[in-house]
Write an enzyme that holds these catalytic residues in place. Structure first.
Site, PDB file in Angstrom:
ATOM      1  N   TYR A 118       0.868  -1.182   0.000  1.00  0.00           N
ATOM      2  CA  TYR A 118       0.000   0.000   0.000  1.00  0.00           C
ATOM      3  C   TYR A 118       0.901   1.227   0.000  1.00  0.00           C
ATOM      4  CZ  TYR A 118      -2.979   3.719   1.727  1.00  0.00           C
ATOM      5  OH  TYR A 118      -3.645   4.918   1.853  1.00  0.00           O
ATOM      6  N   GLU A 206      -3.309   7.595  -3.971  1.00  0.00           N
ATOM      7  CA  GLU A 206      -3.349   6.355  -3.186  1.00  0.00           C
ATOM      8  C   GLU A 206      -3.281   5.157  -4.115  1.00  0.00           C
ATOM      9  OE1 GLU A 206      -7.069   5.237  -1.221  1.00  0.00           O
ATOM     10  OE2 GLU A 206      -5.917   4.886   0.612  1.00  0.00           O
TER      11      GLU A 206
END
Ligand code: GDP
Ligand code: MN
Length: 395
Positions: A118, A206
């Site tokens: 991530y 993101e």
């Protein structure tokens, strides 16, 4: 402003971030063409069909599917296009899928599971620096990771004046457990991602997941970008990426009138000047037993046009059973606002819900008089308590 994954990938790619290649399609036929084209470009013979909506969690909701053949690409595209995709970010009504991204499948089910990370870049308002937030636990809900294993989320603060320094990129690659070629790849990926965030004036980039492929390439598989509305004037090419079909229609209309509007689920519409007063008004509505139907800040200079636009937007919501207009006459005079309300009321015509107007400040008495003498179904109040009692009575 939010944009689609395929648009985010285009931006990232322009800044040298490696992304999985994909082509957009509006119909199942186009999906097959895109898949064929992708095979020419990349040699891939497996594809991923991905719903393009402004929300995450598409995978779990059934909006990301793997296809092994062109027939399957067509079938899946047919299935996903037009569907009302529900994810934990869309709300129960879901979002309609108008486009699919046909992406190269960069790893096959059955291969040893690739590493998924991530990574996001955002602003830390407290320190005035940007942060790169990253984790070894990619591919799943980062909220769950934050809750259950917060120690697996790392943060690297980036001084906006300096950008990502080489040691910081190495630190990140090291914390992600990389070595060799993948380590080097990551030290290039991180600054490229940061430069995309800065260059596009994004408020959030993101990537979940960032993938380490079987040949040790580091690649963005997903792309979620939010762009800063206040910087869009600098980027006409990015401003064009706005997809109005993804936005709440009343919010779009409000933005055309420079009104700050957020739709909510309650029954009392409210129109207020100033964000702080709007919040206080919503509290008062709650306290009086109602539920705010919206947040609406008409700004300092409320006039007949803004009042009219605001009223129309509030009235378009079927749940609304009463409207509370709460204006502090600081920059505007209350009598002017009162005239605006009366004028707007007459112009709109049939209004079947009671309107409570609370005016306070310059010429408040004069404003109340105008409302009271208008002969319209408008109730006036001077204090917030009076207004709240009226709401309670009328709802
Ligand atoms: P999200 O659910 O909206 O975050 O959409 P993602 O783009 O992250 O896709 C969801 C999941 O699909 C990812 O976490 C991956 O596990 C999987 N996925 C995405 N691309 C590929 C791919 O190329 N191959 C395979 N096998 N899985 C993929
Ligand atoms: Mn994702």
């Amino acid at each position: 402003m939010n944009i689609h994954e395929y648009q985010g990938q285009e931006i990232l790619s322009n800044f040298g971030v490696r992304v999985s290649k994909g082509l957009i399609a509006n119909t199942p036929e186009e999906a097959v063409e895109s898949a064929k084209e992708l095979t020419k470009l990349t040699g891939t013979d497996k594809w991923v069909v991905k719903a393009q909506i402004h929300a995450g969690g598409r995978g779990k909701g059934g909006g990301v599917k793997l296809a092994q053949s062109l027939e399957e690409v067509k079938e899946l595209a047919d299935q996903i296009l037009g569907m009302q995709l529900v994810t934990h970010q869309t709300g129960p009504e879901g979002k309609k899928v108008n486009k699919v991204l046909i992406a190269q499948n960069v790893f096959y089910p059955g291969d040893s599971k690739p590493e998924e990370y991530y990574m996001s870049v955002l602003l830390n308002r407290q320190s005035g620096k940007n942060i790169i937030m990253y984790s070894t636990e990619g591919g799943m809900d980062i909220e769950t990771v934050a809750e259950e294993t917060p120690h697996l989320i790392y943060k690297e603060e980036i001084d906006p004046g300096q950008g990502v320094l080489p040691f910081q990129a190495r630190q990140i690659a090291f914390n992600l457990g990389l070595s060799g070629k993948a380590f080097k790849e990551m030290t290039k990926f991180v600054p490229a991602l940061y430069n995309a965030y800065i260059g596009a004036d994004a408020s959030l980039v993101e990537i979940n997941p960032v993938l380490k492929t079987s040949d040790d390439l580091i690649m963005a598989i997903d792309a979620k970008l939010s762009l800063d509305d206040n910087a869009l004037f600098k980027h006409p090419d990015l401003a064009k990426m706005r997809d109005l079909t993804e936005e709440d229609p009343t919010e779009v209309e409000a933005s055309e009138h420079n009104l700050n509007f957020v739709k909510l689920d309650g029954n009392v519409g409210c129109m207020v000047n100033g964000a702080g007063l709007a919040m206080a008004t919503m509290d008062i509505i709650k306290l009086s037993g109602g539920d705010p139907a919206n947040f609406l800040d008409v700004g300092g200079g409320a006039n007949a046009q803004t009042v009219e636009a605001g009223l129309k937007i509030i009235l378009s919501d079927e749940n609304v059973t009463a409207i509370l207009i709460n204006i502090f006459g600081g920059i505007v005079r209350c009598d002017r606002v009162a005239n605006g309300v009366v004028e707007a009321y007459k112009k709109i015509g049939e209004i079947n819900v009671p309107i409570i107007v609370r005016l306070q400040g310059t010429n408040a008495e004069g404003g109340k008089k105008i409302i009271d003498e208008s002969g319209l179904k408008v109730f006036s109040a001077i204090t917030l308590k009076e207004a709240a009692d009226l709401v309670q009575e009328l709802v």
